[in-house]
Motif scaffolding. Structure first.
Motif, PDB file in Angstrom:
ATOM      1  N   ARG A  49      31.048  27.018  43.526  1.00 11.21           N
ATOM      2  CA  ARG A  49      30.624  28.407  43.296  1.00 11.21           C
ATOM      3  C   ARG A  49      31.790  29.374  43.506  1.00 11.21           C
ATOM      4  NH1 ARG A  49      25.144  28.483  46.849  1.00 11.21           N
ATOM      5  NH2 ARG A  49      23.974  26.974  45.615  1.00 11.21           N
ATOM      6  N   ALA A  50      32.602  29.096  44.520  1.00  9.31           N
ATOM      7  CA  ALA A  50      33.761  29.955  44.788  1.00  9.31           C
ATOM      8  C   ALA A  50      34.688  29.980  43.570  1.00  9.31           C
ATOM      9  CB  ALA A  50      34.514  29.468  46.031  1.00  9.31           C
ATOM     10  N   GLN A  51      34.948  28.808  43.006  1.00 11.77           N
ATOM     11  CA  GLN A  51      35.824  28.740  41.839  1.00 11.77           C
ATOM     12  C   GLN A  51      35.193  29.461  40.643  1.00 11.77           C
ATOM     13  OE1 GLN A  51      37.512  24.916  41.087  1.00 11.77           O
ATOM     14  NE2 GLN A  51      38.498  25.562  39.208  1.00 11.77           N
ATOM     15  N   ALA A  65      43.915  25.575  41.669  1.00  7.57           N
ATOM     16  CA  ALA A  65      42.535  25.250  42.039  1.00  7.57           C
ATOM     17  C   ALA A  65      42.529  23.816  42.555  1.00  7.57           C
ATOM     18  CB  ALA A  65      41.600  25.411  40.846  1.00  7.57           C
ATOM     19  N   THR A  66      42.571  23.684  43.889  1.00  5.77           N
ATOM     20  CA  THR A  66      42.566  22.376  44.533  1.00  5.77           C
ATOM     21  C   THR A  66      41.327  22.279  45.422  1.00  5.77           C
ATOM     22  OG1 THR A  66      43.773  23.068  46.526  1.00  5.77           O
ATOM     23  CG2 THR A  66      45.106  22.447  44.594  1.00  5.77           C
ATOM     24  N   ASP A  67      41.246  21.224  46.221  1.00  2.00           N
ATOM     25  CA  ASP A  67      40.124  21.068  47.159  1.00  2.00           C
ATOM     26  C   ASP A  67      40.203  22.040  48.335  1.00  2.00           C
ATOM     27  OD1 ASP A  67      39.040  19.044  45.637  1.00  2.00           O
ATOM     28  OD2 ASP A  67      39.887  17.434  46.863  1.00  2.00           O
ATOM     29  N   ASP A  76      50.354  42.557  40.503  1.00  2.00           N
ATOM     30  CA  ASP A  76      51.660  42.980  40.019  1.00  2.00           C
ATOM     31  C   ASP A  76      51.584  44.275  39.241  1.00  2.00           C
ATOM     32  OD1 ASP A  76      51.746  40.471  37.364  1.00  2.00           O
ATOM     33  OD2 ASP A  76      50.545  42.267  37.568  1.00  2.00           O
ATOM     34  N   GLY A  77      52.741  44.848  39.007  1.00  2.00           N
ATOM     35  CA  GLY A  77      52.890  45.986  38.119  1.00  2.00           C
ATOM     36  C   GLY A  77      52.101  47.227  38.456  1.00  2.00           C
ATOM     37  N   GLY A  78      51.771  47.446  39.712  1.00  2.00           N
ATOM     38  CA  GLY A  78      51.034  48.639  40.084  1.00  2.00           C
ATOM     39  C   GLY A  78      49.583  48.630  39.638  1.00  2.00           C
ATOM     40  N   ARG A  79      49.082  47.472  39.246  1.00  4.80           N
ATOM     41  CA  ARG A  79      47.702  47.364  38.774  1.00  4.80           C
ATOM     42  C   ARG A  79      46.716  47.432  39.935  1.00  4.80           C
ATOM     43  NH1 ARG A  79      47.064  42.363  34.921  1.00  4.80           N
ATOM     44  NH2 ARG A  79      44.958  43.202  34.888  1.00  4.80           N
ATOM     45  N   ARG A  80      45.565  48.003  39.666  1.00 12.60           N
ATOM     46  CA  ARG A  80      44.506  48.128  40.672  1.00 12.60           C
ATOM     47  C   ARG A  80      43.630  46.886  40.736  1.00 12.60           C
ATOM     48  NH1 ARG A  80      41.544  53.741  40.082  1.00 12.60           N
ATOM     49  NH2 ARG A  80      40.784  53.086  42.107  1.00 12.60           N
ATOM     50  N   ALA A  81      43.781  45.977  39.765  1.00 11.18           N
ATOM     51  CA  ALA A  81      42.972  44.754  39.724  1.00 11.18           C
ATOM     52  C   ALA A  81      43.279  43.873  40.932  1.00 11.18           C
ATOM     53  CB  ALA A  81      43.247  43.991  38.434  1.00 11.18           C
ATOM     54  N   LEU A  82      42.254  43.204  41.420  1.00 16.09           N
ATOM     55  CA  LEU A  82      42.412  42.332  42.584  1.00 16.09           C
ATOM     56  C   LEU A  82      42.934  40.955  42.184  1.00 16.09           C
ATOM     57  CD1 LEU A  82      39.082  43.089  44.503  1.00 16.09           C
ATOM     58  CD2 LEU A  82      41.392  43.820  45.130  1.00 16.09           C
ATOM     59  N   ALA A  83      43.836  40.449  43.001  1.00 16.53           N
ATOM     60  CA  ALA A  83      44.268  39.049  42.933  1.00 16.53           C
ATOM     61  C   ALA A  83      43.586  38.359  44.113  1.00 16.53           C
ATOM     62  CB  ALA A  83      45.779  38.949  43.059  1.00 16.53           C
ATOM     63  N   TYR A  84      43.183  37.106  43.917  1.00 16.67           N
ATOM     64  CA  TYR A  84      42.389  36.416  44.936  1.00 16.67           C
ATOM     65  C   TYR A  84      43.083  35.166  45.462  1.00 16.67           C
ATOM     66  CZ  TYR A  84      38.690  39.338  43.042  1.00 16.67           C
ATOM     67  OH  TYR A  84      37.940  40.409  42.630  1.00 16.67           O
ATOM     68  N   GLN A  85      42.830  34.895  46.742  1.00 18.64           N
ATOM     69  CA  GLN A  85      43.230  33.642  47.368  1.00 18.64           C
ATOM     70  C   GLN A  85      42.048  33.181  48.221  1.00 18.64           C
ATOM     71  OE1 GLN A  85      46.403  33.660  50.292  1.00 18.64           O
ATOM     72  NE2 GLN A  85      46.918  31.570  49.761  1.00 18.64           N
ATOM     73  N   ILE A  86      41.492  32.034  47.850  1.00 17.52           N
ATOM     74  CA  ILE A  86      40.338  31.474  48.537  1.00 17.52           C
ATOM     75  C   ILE A  86      40.782  30.165  49.185  1.00 17.52           C
ATOM     76  CG2 ILE A  86      37.935  30.755  48.303  1.00 17.52           C
ATOM     77  CD1 ILE A  86      38.555  33.688  47.321  1.00 17.52           C
ATOM     78  N   THR A  87      40.469  29.987  50.456  1.00 17.36           N
ATOM     79  CA  THR A  87      40.867  28.769  51.167  1.00 17.36           C
ATOM     80  C   THR A  87      39.641  28.048  51.698  1.00 17.36           C
ATOM     81  OG1 THR A  87      41.147  30.035  53.210  1.00 17.36           O
ATOM     82  CG2 THR A  87      43.124  29.701  51.856  1.00 17.36           C
ATOM     83  N   ARG A  88      39.787  26.746  51.851  1.00 16.84           N
ATOM     84  CA  ARG A  88      38.729  25.907  52.442  1.00 16.84           C
ATOM     85  C   ARG A  88      39.366  25.133  53.588  1.00 16.84           C
ATOM     86  NH1 ARG A  88      35.247  21.405  49.023  1.00 16.84           N
ATOM     87  NH2 ARG A  88      34.158  20.461  50.774  1.00 16.84           N
ATOM     88  N   THR A  89      38.904  25.434  54.807  1.00 15.58           N
ATOM     89  CA  THR A  89      39.476  24.831  56.005  1.00 15.58           C
ATOM     90  C   THR A  89      38.412  24.006  56.723  1.00 15.58           C
ATOM     91  OG1 THR A  89      40.902  26.766  56.230  1.00 15.58           O
ATOM     92  CG2 THR A  89      40.716  25.315  58.150  1.00 15.58           C
TER      93      THR A  89
END
Length: 166
Positions: A49-51, A65-67, A76-89
């Motif tokens: 679901r996260a992916q 996209a790994t386990d 980048d470039g002054g954009r307001r769009a979000l970049a995401y980093q999701i981790t599974r620990t």
């Protein structure tokens, strides 16, 4: 004339700042609740679901996209769009914690708001709501509505509202 213009500009700037950074307390509660799945089967479903959520909500392409990591390009470039980093620990008790981080490069803040994105992400992963995609990509299927009572997740905002990390 210049004093009036300057005063008007200051008032507009102040009004713009007064609403920036304010987050609905309910959204804040959801965004800061830890996102912890209770067993491997549930964790695998939540990770899928996260992916799906990241793929359908990110303006940036998914670079990894790994386990244990889902990461988009950007910001980048002054954009307001979000970049995401999701981790599974994995946790010692057999559960796992899914971490959420969202960042943008916009000087006027991020769009969507990182707190709201974090809350939406966590509700979708838990299966408590079906969220509409934020990008031009095809909508995903609705997630099942089952929710573990101990489901949790954690989010921490940046000082100016540009980032939210867990």
């Amino acid at each position: 004339m210049k004093k009036g213009l300057l005063a008007g500009l200051c008032l507009v700037a102040t009004a713009g700042c007064s609403t920036q950074g304010q987050v609905n307390p309910d959204v804040m509660q959801i965004a800061t609740t830890p996102l912890t799945c209770s067993n491997k089967a549930e964790c695998d479903v939540w990770w899928q679901r996260a992916q799906t959520w990241v793929t359908s909500h990110s303006k940036y392409k998914v670079e990894s996209a790994t386990d244990t990591l889902i990461q988009t390009a950007g910001p980048d470039g002054g954009r307001r769009a979000l970049a995401y980093q999701i981790t599974r620990t994995p946790n010692p008790d057999g559960t796992a914690t899914i971490g959420f981080a969202a960042h943008c490069d916009g000087s006027l803040g991020c769009k969507p708001n990182p707190w709201e994105a974090g809350a939406d992400f966590k509700e979708y992963v838990r299966g408590t709501v079906t969220s509409a995609p934020q990008s031009d990509k095809k909508p995903s299927q609705a997630a099942p509505t089952a929710m573990h009572p101990d489901a949790s997740g954690q989010s921490i905002p940046g000082t100016s509202g540009e980032a939210i990390t867990q």
